[in-house]
Scaffold this motif. Structure first.
Motif, PDB file in Angstrom:
ATOM      1  N   ALA A 194      84.055 108.212  76.105  1.00  0.00           N
ATOM      2  CA  ALA A 194      84.412 109.522  76.648  1.00  0.00           C
ATOM      3  C   ALA A 194      85.897 109.806  76.465  1.00  0.00           C
ATOM      4  O   ALA A 194      86.723 108.897  76.372  1.00  0.00           O
ATOM      5  CB  ALA A 194      84.062 109.565  78.142  1.00  0.00           C
ATOM      6  N   THR A 195      86.214 111.091  76.421  1.00  0.00           N
ATOM      7  CA  THR A 195      87.610 111.539  76.353  1.00  0.00           C
ATOM      8  C   THR A 195      87.999 112.154  77.687  1.00  0.00           C
ATOM      9  O   THR A 195      87.312 113.040  78.184  1.00  0.00           O
ATOM     10  CB  THR A 195      87.797 112.588  75.243  1.00  0.00           C
ATOM     11  OG1 THR A 195      87.506 111.987  73.981  1.00  0.00           O
ATOM     12  CG2 THR A 195      89.222 113.128  75.235  1.00  0.00           C
ATOM     13  N   MET A 196      89.066 111.645  78.277  1.00  0.00           N
ATOM     14  CA  MET A 196      89.598 112.278  79.483  1.00  0.00           C
ATOM     15  C   MET A 196      90.821 113.102  79.086  1.00  0.00           C
ATOM     16  O   MET A 196      91.728 112.601  78.417  1.00  0.00           O
ATOM     17  CB  MET A 196      90.002 111.247  80.535  1.00  0.00           C
ATOM     18  CG  MET A 196      90.393 111.908  81.851  1.00  0.00           C
ATOM     19  SD  MET A 196      90.780 110.772  83.197  1.00  0.00           S
ATOM     20  CE  MET A 196      92.547 110.698  83.070  1.00  0.00           C
ATOM     21  N   THR A 197      90.816 114.362  79.484  1.00  0.00           N
ATOM     22  CA  THR A 197      91.930 115.262  79.168  1.00  0.00           C
ATOM     23  C   THR A 197      92.682 115.593  80.444  1.00  0.00           C
ATOM     24  O   THR A 197      92.091 116.089  81.409  1.00  0.00           O
ATOM     25  CB  THR A 197      91.420 116.560  78.522  1.00  0.00           C
ATOM     26  OG1 THR A 197      90.687 116.221  77.327  1.00  0.00           O
ATOM     27  CG2 THR A 197      92.579 117.464  78.156  1.00  0.00           C
ATOM     28  N   PHE A 198      93.955 115.289  80.444  1.00  0.00           N
ATOM     29  CA  PHE A 198      94.789 115.523  81.620  1.00  0.00           C
ATOM     30  C   PHE A 198      95.820 116.594  81.280  1.00  0.00           C
ATOM     31  O   PHE A 198      96.505 116.501  80.255  1.00  0.00           O
ATOM     32  CB  PHE A 198      95.495 114.228  82.025  1.00  0.00           C
ATOM     33  CG  PHE A 198      96.187 114.288  83.357  1.00  0.00           C
ATOM     34  CD1 PHE A 198      95.485 114.047  84.526  1.00  0.00           C
ATOM     35  CD2 PHE A 198      97.535 114.586  83.441  1.00  0.00           C
ATOM     36  CE1 PHE A 198      96.118 114.095  85.763  1.00  0.00           C
ATOM     37  CE2 PHE A 198      98.180 114.642  84.668  1.00  0.00           C
ATOM     38  CZ  PHE A 198      97.466 114.393  85.837  1.00  0.00           C
TER      39      PHE A 198
END
Length: 553
Positions: free
Chosen positions: A43-47
């Protein structure tokens, strides 16, 4: 993920006993980062970040956006236990000082490599310290954390650092010019991150040149930051305003739970909130306090950290000579309605500050001189100083939200209104946070300015040395400037913890009664927020969250 504020506050308090015990070998377990294993996903977490990092070499950084990215890429010799200010092992598993506090021996973690394959060992540690200490003129100006905390470069007489010696491959000895309360906590800060000696040399990390108020970045800082952390740098897409990190599958500890971590730069606070609610990003820092309730009602994971910070109004007499008069500085303080400002502009739980560090820091004194809101007294003090028509430039930053300053413009307007009631003419000056504000204030360009500090670790020196030892507040222009700097250094050098705390209490009282170099305003609990599908991140009182533990469903 939910962390009790009371529990976190207690954790901060307990840290003082550990940090300030100073001369005790670490007995902590070799936990490293994270305590769980497995559970990785792609998964990609975008902050959402409020601004662009100034650099990817944390040694030359002073801004939170750089440090947030750096914490995911790099490790230091020591670390902080998640959710607290307690020291924990990092790349060193234990440490022990000599009796005089001048020599520290660190036992290093073995089998660790930087992400370019370079071994982490005693030689790498010493190359890092020598690189940090050996700076050209531009580097010395840019390396603010080093200069403010170590006092000098190139092993000069003012330099705290006096050498690093490998003891085999897995142990090093660091020599200091004197004992200091900073050690070893200081080594957990991003500026002291261990970086690949191979990459530092190959991409000429120390080849920096002055440019305006800042420096030109090296090739290393722009493209090749290389650490040992749970993520590694992939790219910075300037046009799309994104920084991409990918999981370091060779990380020595528990692997990052997400495969990719993206920082998306969204300067506007309202836009960051909308992006989170729309699912375009997975989290952002420092949501405006007025949005806290609506974010929680929308199911977002809002974490409120303990108030381990201070907002203050800095003063610099080299830019406005009227400020050299104590009565003028006291008048400016009496003219600010801090209780009203806290009530109207800051989140629940914020308090008006009475001194230069929060109550949870050892050395806090209940006996400092208090300054109530009294505009008539302010007018009288200005009259006695011959400054009844005082005019002053007051700086505030734009394009930023800080843990201690959710809305800089509104705080500026509140103080401007208060000062005008006392007959003071206020001239507004505003600059982007990373577009001249931090560099300008750090270099002493402003006579009065709003700024603050979130504690890096639990000692008074971490606050007052950073405020008063550099150029920012023009302390050297006061007749007592040299004496204050000596008192700060002397207190920091006391090995006995009880004697050191007593010295800091006395100094705090003197700062508020005799010196008044600036105006402490408030302490605020900052928040960080994540989407309903994000869990596993432990909020930090130091605002130093580790994103490797993030789980995205």
């Amino acid at each position: 993920m939910q962390t009790s504020r009371k529990a976190s506050a207690l954790a901060v308090v307990s840290a003082a006993a550990l940090v300030l015990s100073g001369c005790a070998e670490s007995k902590r377990e070799e936990g490293g980062k994270g305590s769980e294993s497995g559970g990785q996903s792609n998964a990609t977490m975008t902050f959402a970040a409020a601004g662009a990092p100034k650099t990817f070499d944390p040694f030359y950084a002073t801004d939170g956006e750089t440090f947030r990215v750096a914490r995911q890429i790099f490790d230091g010799l020591v670390n902080f236990k998640p959710g607290t200010a307690d020291l924990a092992p990092g790349l060193a598993t234990s440490w022990i000082p000599s009796k005089d506090g001048k020599t520290w021996t660190f036992k290093l973690r073995t089998g660790v490599k930087f992400t370019d394959g370079t071994p982490f060992n005693a030689e790498a540690v010493c190359k890092n310290f020598e690189r940090m200490d050996k700076q050209n003129e531009a580097g010395q100006t840019a390396a603010v954390y080093w200069s403010d905390n170590m006092g000098g470069f190139n092993k000069s007489k003012d330099d705290l650092y006096q050498g690093c010696t490998p003891k085999g491959t897995d142990s090093v000895e660091l020599k200091l010019s004197r004992a200091t309360s900073k050690f070893p906590s200081l080594l957990g800060l991003p500026a002291w991150s261990m970086q690949s000696p191979t990459a530092l040399d190959k991409y000429k990390a120390n080849d920096v040149k002055a440019q305006g108020d800042g420096i030109t970045q090296s090739e290393y800082a722009a493209k090749y930051p290389t650490g040992t952390g749970p993520f590694k740098f992939e790219k910075y897409d300037v046009q799309n305003k994104t920084i991409t990190l990918v999981r370091n599958d060779d990380f020595y500890g528990d692997k990052a739970k997400v495969g990719k971590l993206v920082f998306k730069i969204i300067p506007d606070g309202t836009s960051r909130k909308q992006a989170l609610l729309a699912g375009d990003v997975d989290g952002y820092d420092l949501p405006n306090p007025v949005d806290w309730d609506s974010l929680k009602k929308a199911g977002m994971n809002l974490e409120i950290r303990p108030a381990f910070n201070i907002l203050y109004l800095g003063l610099n007499p080299t830019k406005n000579p009227a400020l050299k008069d104590l009565k003028v500085r006291q008048a400016l303080y009496h003219a600010i309605n801090r209780e009203q400002l806290v009530k109207n502009q800051l989140p629940e739980g914020a308090t008006a500050a009475t001194q230069w560090y929060p109550k949870t820091v050892d050395g806090y004194s209940d006996s400092v001189m208090k300054y109530d809101y009294n505009p008539e007294k302010a007018k009288q003090l200005l009259k006695e100083a011959g400054q009844s028509s005082l005019s002053i430039d007051l700086w505030y930053p734009s394009e930023v939200t800080r843990p201690y300053m959710p809305d800089p413009q509104k705080i500026f307007q509140a103080i401007k209104g208060d000062w005008e009631k006392a007959g003071i003419k206020v001239n507004a000056v505003t600059k982007p946070w990373n577009g001249g504000y931090t560099d300008g204030t750090a270099n002493g360009a402003s006579p009065a300015f709003l700024i603050g500090w979130t504690g890096d670790y639990n000692t008074p020196d971490n606050f007052i040395a950073n405020f008063f030892m550099g150029k920012q507040m023009g302390i050297s222009a006061y007749p007592w400037g040299a004496q204050l700097k000596k008192e700060i250094t002397d207190a920091d050098s006391i090995v006995n913890a009880d004697q050191r705390t007593a010295a800091y209490k006395k100094l705090s009282e003197k700062l508020m009664k005799e010196y008044v170099p600036g105006l402490p305003i408030s302490n605020s609990p900052p928040a960080i927020v994540f989407g309903k599908n994000i869990s596993g991140i432990v909020a930090s009182p130091l605002t130093s969250e580790d994103f490797a533990t993030a789980v995205k469903k």
